[in-house]
Design a protein around this motif. Structure first.
Motif, mmCIF file in Angstrom:
data_model
loop_
_atom_site.group_PDB
_atom_site.id
_atom_site.type_symbol
_atom_site.label_atom_id
_atom_site.label_comp_id
_atom_site.label_asym_id
_atom_site.label_seq_id
_atom_site.Cartn_x
_atom_site.Cartn_y
_atom_site.Cartn_z
ATOM 1 N N PRO A 1 21.856 -29.812 30.996
ATOM 2 C CA PRO A 1 20.689 -30.286 30.375
ATOM 3 C C PRO A 1 19.669 -30.376 31.273
ATOM 4 N N ASP A 2 18.468 -29.548 30.905
ATOM 5 C CA ASP A 2 16.703 -29.675 32.423
ATOM 6 C C ASP A 2 15.515 -29.847 31.567
ATOM 7 N N PRO A 3 15.523 -30.804 30.696
ATOM 8 C CA PRO A 3 14.005 -30.845 29.614
ATOM 9 C C PRO A 3 12.758 -31.291 30.351
ATOM 10 N N LYS A 4 12.487 -29.441 30.917
ATOM 11 C CA LYS A 4 11.410 -29.389 31.992
ATOM 12 C C LYS A 4 10.189 -29.590 30.813
ATOM 13 N N PHE A 5 10.267 -29.715 29.276
ATOM 14 C CA PHE A 5 8.695 -29.199 29.239
ATOM 15 C C PHE A 5 7.444 -30.789 28.972
ATOM 16 N N PRO A 6 8.820 -31.722 28.576
ATOM 17 C CA PRO A 6 7.981 -33.351 27.576
ATOM 18 C C PRO A 6 7.584 -33.629 29.599
ATOM 19 N N ALA A 7 7.947 -33.398 30.472
ATOM 20 C CA ALA A 7 7.053 -34.014 31.249
ATOM 21 C C ALA A 7 5.560 -33.451 31.428
ATOM 22 N N LEU A 8 5.053 -32.307 31.266
ATOM 23 C CA LEU A 8 3.831 -31.757 30.611
ATOM 24 C C LEU A 8 2.339 -33.007 29.948
ATOM 25 N N GLY A 9 3.685 -34.069 29.259
ATOM 26 C CA GLY A 9 2.466 -35.025 28.452
ATOM 27 C C GLY A 9 2.305 -34.366 27.154
ATOM 28 N N PRO A 10 1.728 -36.023 26.798
ATOM 29 C CA PRO A 10 0.880 -35.955 25.349
ATOM 30 C C PRO A 10 -0.081 -35.217 24.345
ATOM 31 N N GLU A 11 -0.356 -34.504 25.297
ATOM 32 C CA GLU A 11 -1.845 -33.178 24.786
ATOM 33 C C GLU A 11 -0.618 -32.017 24.397
ATOM 34 N N PHE A 12 0.416 -31.123 24.919
ATOM 35 C CA PHE A 12 0.576 -29.880 24.839
ATOM 36 C C PHE A 12 1.988 -30.112 23.119
ATOM 37 N N ALA A 13 2.455 -31.957 23.218
ATOM 38 C CA ALA A 13 3.569 -30.971 22.293
ATOM 39 C C ALA A 13 3.148 -33.384 21.449
ATOM 40 N N ASP A 14 4.398 -32.604 20.081
ATOM 41 C CA ASP A 14 4.169 -34.317 19.014
ATOM 42 C C ASP A 14 5.642 -34.210 19.270
ATOM 43 N N ALA A 15 5.784 -35.636 18.786
ATOM 44 C CA ALA A 15 7.597 -36.334 18.874
ATOM 45 C C ALA A 15 7.444 -35.560 17.606
ATOM 46 N N VAL A 16 8.246 -35.958 16.753
ATOM 47 C CA VAL A 16 8.976 -34.599 15.447
ATOM 48 C C VAL A 16 10.212 -35.672 15.037
ATOM 49 N N ALA A 17 10.646 -35.592 13.951
ATOM 50 C CA ALA A 17 11.845 -35.837 13.308
ATOM 51 C C ALA A 17 12.505 -34.496 12.786
ATOM 52 N N ALA A 18 13.190 -34.673 12.695
ATOM 53 C CA ALA A 18 13.309 -33.143 11.667
ATOM 54 C C ALA A 18 13.456 -33.735 10.198
ATOM 55 N N ALA A 19 13.864 -32.462 9.161
ATOM 56 C CA ALA A 19 14.164 -33.259 8.015
ATOM 57 C C ALA A 19 15.009 -33.452 7.637
ATOM 58 N N ARG A 20 15.602 -34.307 6.608
ATOM 59 C CA ARG A 20 16.798 -35.107 5.724
ATOM 60 C C ARG A 20 17.042 -33.679 4.937
ATOM 61 N N PHE A 21 18.203 -33.062 5.125
ATOM 62 C CA PHE A 21 18.786 -31.783 4.422
ATOM 63 C C PHE A 21 19.784 -32.524 3.029
ATOM 64 N N PRO A 22 19.300 -32.274 2.149
ATOM 65 C CA PRO A 22 19.953 -32.117 0.935
ATOM 66 C C PRO A 22 22.263 -31.720 0.908
ATOM 67 N N LYS A 23 21.659 -30.843 2.304
ATOM 68 C CA LYS A 23 22.951 -29.659 2.476
ATOM 69 C C LYS A 23 23.091 -29.571 3.857
ATOM 70 N N THR A 24 24.131 -29.015 4.767
ATOM 71 C CA THR A 24 23.916 -28.872 5.683
ATOM 72 C C THR A 24 25.280 -27.716 6.315
ATOM 73 N N LEU A 25 25.181 -26.291 5.360
ATOM 74 C CA LEU A 25 26.600 -24.903 5.259
ATOM 75 C C LEU A 25 26.020 -24.027 6.397
ATOM 76 N N LEU A 26 27.099 -24.174 7.444
ATOM 77 C CA LEU A 26 27.216 -23.616 8.534
ATOM 78 C C LEU A 26 27.755 -21.802 7.794
ATOM 79 N N ARG A 27 26.045 -21.507 7.901
ATOM 80 C CA ARG A 27 26.819 -19.657 8.364
ATOM 81 C C ARG A 27 27.169 -18.385 8.989
ATOM 82 N N TYR A 28 26.166 -19.532 10.113
ATOM 83 C CA TYR A 28 26.557 -17.965 11.435
ATOM 84 C C TYR A 28 26.423 -19.123 12.834
#
Length: 468
Positions: free
Chosen positions: A9-36
């Motif tokens: 792991p090497d997360p580099k993008f967060p160091a650019l700061g809040p003007e480059f991205a927004d913290a978010v959360a993934a949707a809660r899905f009814p199902k998770t069926l692996l297709r690929y």
């Protein structure tokens, strides 16, 4: 979590700061069926050892990977859409989930999502992806990789159990979330956003970030911005040439759909050419043919000009113009190389190579309704004498120049012809009707066998061509 020793792991993008991205959360899905799941790609970042349950936890419910980005980041950017500037863009249905080092090369790679839920940039969208859209993207990336085109790789496709309403296909339709593995998600539009707000400091920070993480060889350049512009121009020329040799039409070449590392990504209404046709368009809404097959080099150059305009905030105009002026020569050289690659032939030098490529495009055009794009390269691969269903066509006068040109070339790695793939009468293709035929049994009977069979067939072709 049983990650392999290759997981870095090497997360580099967060160091650019809040003007480059927004913290978010993934949707809660009814199902998770692996297709690929793409275990070949996963092995390059140490994730192939995940069980299916662990895979779904990370790429269906988006539990963070160890020591990686947490929470996910929805990137901010602007862009020209069909050459109309739009300051309302940004990751509206995706986010940057993780950054990792690639085994062997050490390249920084991104795991990004599509269809993972709403973000501050969703506008009126639901933040979702149709299952059909995900299936189409998996197929596109597999085929493009096999053909030697720099592309994102479809990493995971999970069906999510929602019914989506869309105006351009039968609704309700099934939903999915896709994860792609890319070298970078920094877009031309990422620079455009900060140019729009006239923030030279942020543009310089972005230049420094891109150079440090993707072009470290430019670190000591006296003018980093100009050097970066030249490098991105070269990468874009290579990508465009590979599209053209593959007969691929991206369909939506907006500035937010081009990245700084020269990879093709984000496949919506793409098409592979049935036959040679410079006016062929992929998007039903591209009424003016702005992104038609034959206009793709022009579209890419226009986008590069927009990137150069952003960089005028941090460097002079003259070196940027000089960098842009290198596109035409770079594209011609890359196209020649790409066509030789597709034909499986060794270079003989500039004049002979150019003559061969010109003869090849002339032959493709002359083939008319009888000659599809992909079979031409299959039939002539490594200079073999075509004796299949199109042999009589190739014997005609329209192909005389090409026959004469190709006779003077040696095969590149002719042992590839021993692969069973080349004993077929027809090559692998990925035309619109076949994609629809693959989707129909999924939609009608949840039958994934044709999809799986197609991916296996494309993998066989990839191994045979040896281009990736």
């Amino acid at each position: 979590m049983p990650v392999s020793p290759a997981y870095r792991p090497d997360p580099k993008f967060p160091a650019l700061g809040p003007e480059f991205a927004d913290a978010v959360a993934a949707a809660r899905f009814p199902k998770t069926l692996l297709r690929y799941r793409n275990d070949r790609a996963a092995a390059t970042v140490g994730l192939e050892t995940l069980t299916d349950a662990e895979w779904l936890a990370h790429f269906g419910r988006f539990e963070p990977l160890p020591d990686n980005i947490d929470p996910p980041l929805s990137q901010r950017y602007h862009g020209h859409q069909f050459r109309v500037y739009n300051p309302e863009l940004g990751d509206g249905r995706g986010f940057l989930f993780a950054q990792l080092r690639e085994a062997g090369s050490g390249r920084l790679l991104d795991l990004g999502t599509k269809g993972s839920g709403q973000t501050p940039w969703s506008r009126s969208g639901d933040g979702r992806l149709t299952l059909k859209g995900g299936v189409r993207e998996v197929l596109a990336t597999a085929m493009l990789e096999a053909l030697g085109v720099p592309t994102s790789r479809s990493f995971s496709l999970v069906e999510t159990g929602e019914e989506l309403v869309r105006g351009d296909e039968p609704s309700p339709t099934r939903s999915a979330v896709l994860v792609r593995l890319s070298h970078s998600h920094v877009r031309f539009g990422t620079f455009q956003r900060h140019a729009f707000f006239e923030r030279a400091d942020r543009i310089q920070a972005l230049v420094d970030h891109v150079v440090a993480e993707y072009y470290p060889e430019l670190s000591d350049a006296p003018d980093r911005a100009a050097a970066l512009m030249a490098a991105v121009t070269g990468r874009a020329a290579r990508l465009t040439a590979r599209w053209m040799a593959a007969g691929f039409v991206h369909g939506v070449l907006n500035t937010d759909n081009m990245n700084v590392t020269g990879e093709s990504f984000d496949y919506g209404p793409y098409r592979f050419l049935p036959r040679s046709d410079p006016n062929f368009t992929a998007a039903y809404f591209d009424h003016a043919g702005l992104y038609a097959f034959g206009r793709q080099p022009e579209a890419v150059f226009w986008n590069l000009q927009q990137l150069a305009g952003c960089l005028t905030f941090v460097t002079g105009q003259d070196p940027l113009v000089e960098a842009l002026n290198g596109f035409a020569a770079a594209y011609r050289s890359e196209l020649t190389g790409a066509m030789l690659m597709r034909l499986g032939l060794k270079s003989r030098g500039d004049e002979a190579d150019v003559a061969l490529v010109q003869a090849a495009f002339k032959a493709l055009a002359a083939g008319g309704e009888r000659l599809r794009w992909e079979p031409f390269f299959f039939d002539w691969f490594c200079g073999r004498a075509p004796d299949g269903p199109r042999a009589d066509l190739y014997a005609g006068e329209d192909f005389a120049d090409f026959r004469a040109a190709v006779a003077g070339f040696e095969a590149e790695r002719p042992e590839r012809l021993q692969h069973p793939y080349f004993r077929r009468a027809e090559p692998q293709e990925l035309l619109y009707d076949e994609i629809e035929a693959i989707w129909a049994p999924i939609a009608g009977a949840d039958d994934w066998a044709p999809f799986q069979a197609k991916l296996a067939a494309i993998e066989t072709a990839r191994e045979a061509w040896g281009l990736s």
